[in-house]
Design an enzyme around this catalytic site. Structure first.
Site, PDB file in Angstrom:
ATOM      1  N   ARG A  80       0.483  -1.595  -0.402  1.00 48.23           N
ATOM      2  CA  ARG A  80       0.304   0.186  -0.419  1.00 48.23           C
ATOM      3  C   ARG A  80       0.855   1.560   0.347  1.00 48.23           C
ATOM      4  NH1 ARG A  80      -2.045   2.581   5.046  1.00 48.23           N
ATOM      5  NH2 ARG A  80      -3.822   4.045   3.656  1.00 48.23           N
ATOM      6  N   HIS A 124      -2.352  11.436   1.246  1.00 47.85           N
ATOM      7  CA  HIS A 124      -1.810  10.872   2.842  1.00 47.85           C
ATOM      8  C   HIS A 124      -1.160  11.967   2.825  1.00 47.85           C
ATOM      9  CE1 HIS A 124      -0.714   7.323   5.411  1.00 47.85           C
ATOM     10  NE2 HIS A 124       0.007   8.958   5.771  1.00 47.85           N
ATOM     11  N   GLU A 169      -6.307   8.720   6.869  1.00 48.35           N
ATOM     12  CA  GLU A 169      -6.850   9.364   7.580  1.00 48.35           C
ATOM     13  C   GLU A 169      -7.526  10.701   8.240  1.00 48.35           C
ATOM     14  OE1 GLU A 169      -3.605   8.567  10.387  1.00 48.35           O
ATOM     15  OE2 GLU A 169      -3.866   6.491  10.142  1.00 48.35           O
ATOM     16  N   ASN A 298      -7.140   2.182  10.449  1.00 48.16           N
ATOM     17  CA  ASN A 298      -6.114   1.486  11.302  1.00 48.16           C
ATOM     18  C   ASN A 298      -6.094   2.146  12.641  1.00 48.16           C
ATOM     19  OD1 ASN A 298      -5.239   2.255   8.322  1.00 48.16           O
ATOM     20  ND2 ASN A 298      -4.441   4.255   8.390  1.00 48.16           N
ATOM     21  N   TYR A 300      -3.350   1.876  17.218  1.00 50.42           N
ATOM     22  CA  TYR A 300      -2.183   1.536  16.645  1.00 50.42           C
ATOM     23  C   TYR A 300      -2.508   1.543  18.590  1.00 50.42           C
ATOM     24  CZ  TYR A 300      -0.157   3.347  12.635  1.00 50.42           C
ATOM     25  OH  TYR A 300       0.330   3.347  11.510  1.00 50.42           O
ATOM     26  N   GLU A 375      -3.382  -0.375   8.616  1.00 54.74           N
ATOM     27  CA  GLU A 375      -2.120   0.828   9.476  1.00 54.74           C
ATOM     28  C   GLU A 375      -2.481  -0.362  10.355  1.00 54.74           C
ATOM     29  OE1 GLU A 375      -0.825   4.421   9.464  1.00 54.74           O
ATOM     30  OE2 GLU A 375      -1.202   4.693   7.393  1.00 54.74           O
TER      31      GLU A 375
HETATM   32  O1  IFM Z   1       2.955   7.451   9.913  1.00 58.77           O
HETATM   33  C1  IFM Z   1       1.769   7.535  10.070  1.00 58.77           C
HETATM   34  C2  IFM Z   1       1.516   7.479   8.970  1.00 58.77           C
HETATM   35  O2  IFM Z   1       1.933   8.051   8.129  1.00 58.77           O
HETATM   36  C3  IFM Z   1      -0.188   7.705   9.399  1.00 58.77           C
HETATM   37  N1  IFM Z   1      -1.166   6.480  10.331  1.00 58.77           N
HETATM   38  C4  IFM Z   1      -0.214   6.338  11.347  1.00 58.77           C
HETATM   39  C5  IFM Z   1       1.228   6.526  11.222  1.00 58.77           C
HETATM   40  C6  IFM Z   1       2.436   6.639  12.502  1.00 58.77           C
HETATM   41  O3  IFM Z   1       2.244   7.601  13.241  1.00 58.77           O
END
Ligand code: IFM
Length: 471
Positions: A80, A124, A169, A298, A300, A375
């Site tokens: 991607r 992006h 995002e 995405n 985290y 992500e």
């Molecule tokens: O690096 C970023 C990415 O560009 C977008 N999502 C989160 C990642 C980590 O912060």
């Protein structure tokens, strides 16, 4: 029920890695490319750690062939990447620059030749600076410009690329770019934040239609949202209300119109002191609410909030950088707390249960819509050992935990079709510069040499076998 630690993933599951143009390409002044908002922002003193910029980044623009060879060596089945808008349409208006598009044509050809599925993200975060000078995302016209750009890229690559993402995002583009100002263009205006969010939604809808008009029907169009998992500090009704407020501002503002064709009424009520939403014109919601072929998530870390009005000293614990301005409009009475548990170098708590929760939420909210984890990954302070090897057992544990959560969600009925590790290689981590390493591949920034970390080898084995190797 199968054990997610040992069960195989579905045979067609995509084992991918993700990157974005400004974070890896470099070559910012080559072949007609003009500045994006991130060029301007990163060149503004004090905006990025150490004054780092994406001028060279990891020089992927010149090294893409070797990078694709590396992906093949790592057995990736998908990659991607994002297209740099100012590389293919420098002013954000008018005809395309073919030499810019040629770079992506060559990249796609190289991927296909190696049996790696390309997945294109159109946006992006690198808005052409000229469009920001005309008002940026808070202005409606930017959504029309995006649709034109989507058509250009769809025409150029639609015959060879099946997987498409309009925006990555958009929450970050709107809330960090125009709210807290920790991202480009660095504005701090709560009303502009919500205007930007609406025009990003409109851009997604118009861009989806533009892509569909020029591409073969087999292609899939999606959006990648950093959908938040928001948890309450307690079951106190005030804390639960704080969760709903942040959920509206993080999730409802995008999922509402995109998946359901309307903004949550509670979002309008909660933000009435900031904006009247009069820029949502007749027909906009229908334009935004396009049928999608997939949804990108995405993830985290989860967020933990309460309604306590006390303001804690120092940066908010929402994980979105430090600024005197909150990214969250009309939410000054919500406090973000540090989630307990181990953290990555970003200070983000490691909690794979959040990923499972998120997948199950959107399985319920958008039944029948295939999901991709577009992500997921972790930054660690990786360093080569004396032999030049880079051992990153923490990242292996992180990936194992999160992929197990994905596998568990599949067992629980979710239709997750693929996982894109963030990121293929260390790169420019926005305002944090090169200080945070998310890559499965280590990059020596002095020589730009790439060295797969042990996590890359671990992930390659998972991709080859369709099963998670032990940690
Ligand atoms: O690096 C970023 C990415 O560009 C977008 N999502 C989160 C990642 C980590 O912060």
């Amino acid at each position: 029920m199968s054990d997610p630690l040992t069960a195989s993933f579905p045979p067609a599951f995509l084992w991918g890695a993700a990157t974005s143009a400004y974070q890896i390409e470099g070559a910012v002044r080559e072949d007609g490319r003009t500045p994006s908002i991130w060029d301007t922002f990163s060149h503004t003193p004090g905006k990025t750690a150490g004054g780092d910029t994406g001028d060279i980044a990891v020089d992927h623009y010149h090294r893409y062939r070797d990078d694709v060879a590396l992906m093949a060596d790592l057995s990736l089945s998908a990659y991607r990447f994002s297209v740099s808008w100012p590389r293919v349409q420098p002013t954000g208006r008018g005809p395309a620059v073919q030499v810019g598009l040629d770079f992506y044509r060559r990249l796609v050809d190289e991927l296909l030749a190696k049996g790696i599925k390309p997945a294109v993200t159109l946006y992006h975060w690198d808005l052409p600076q000229e469009l920001e000078d005309s008002g940026g995302w808070p202005e409606r016209d930017t959504a029309y410009r995006f649709a034109e750009y989507a058509q250009i890229v769809g025409e150029a690559l639609g015959d060879r690329v099946e997987q498409w993402t309009t925006l990555n995002e958009p929450w970050c583009s709107a809330f960090l770019g125009y709210g807290s100002g920790v991202h480009a263009p660095g504005r701090t205006d709560p009303a502009a934040t919500l205007r930007a969010a609406h025009h990003l939604n409109l851009a997604h809808g118009l861009g989806t239609s533009a892509l569909r008009a020029v591409m073969p029907a087999r292609n899939q169009v999606a959006i990648s949202l950093n959908s938040a998992v928001v948890r309450p500090l307690s079951q106190d009704p005030a804390d639960l209300a704080a969760v709903r407020r942040i959920d509206d501002l993080a999730n409802g503002v995008f999922h509402g119109p995109i998946l359901h064709g309307s903004y949550p009424p509670s979002l309008f009520e909660a933000t009435a002191s900031v904006t009247d939403w009069s820029y949502v014109q007749d027909g906009d919601l229908a334009a935004v609410h396009q049928p999608l072929d997939a949804l990108g998530l995405n993830y985290y870390t989860p967020a933990l909030v309460s309604a306590t009005a006390e303001t804690t000293a120092g940066p908010r614990a929402d994980g979105h950088g430090s600024s005197d301005h909150s990214p969250w409009p009309a939410a000054d009475d919500v406090t973000f707390h540090q989630t307990p548990g181990e953290r990555t170098e970003m200070g983000w708590t490691i909690d794979p249960t959040g990923l499972h929760e998120l997948i199950m939420r959107y399985t319920r909210e958008a039944p029948g819509l295939p999901l991709y984890i577009t992500e997921n990954g972790a930054a660690y302070d990786d360093k080569p050992d004396p032999d030049g090897n880079v051992h990153d057992p923490e990242r292996i544990a992180y990936l194992h935990g999160h992929l197990s959560a994905v596998r568990r969600a599949i067992t629980d009925g979710a239709d997750v079709r693929g996982y894109y590790l963030w990121s293929l290689m260390d790169n420019f981590e926005w305002a944090y510069g090169y200080g945070k390493r998310f890559g499965a591949v280590y990059v020596d920034y002095a020589t730009l040499t790439r060295t797969p970390k042990s996590s890359a080898r671990w992930y390659a084995e998972a991709a080859r076998t369709g099963t998670l190797p032990p940690v």
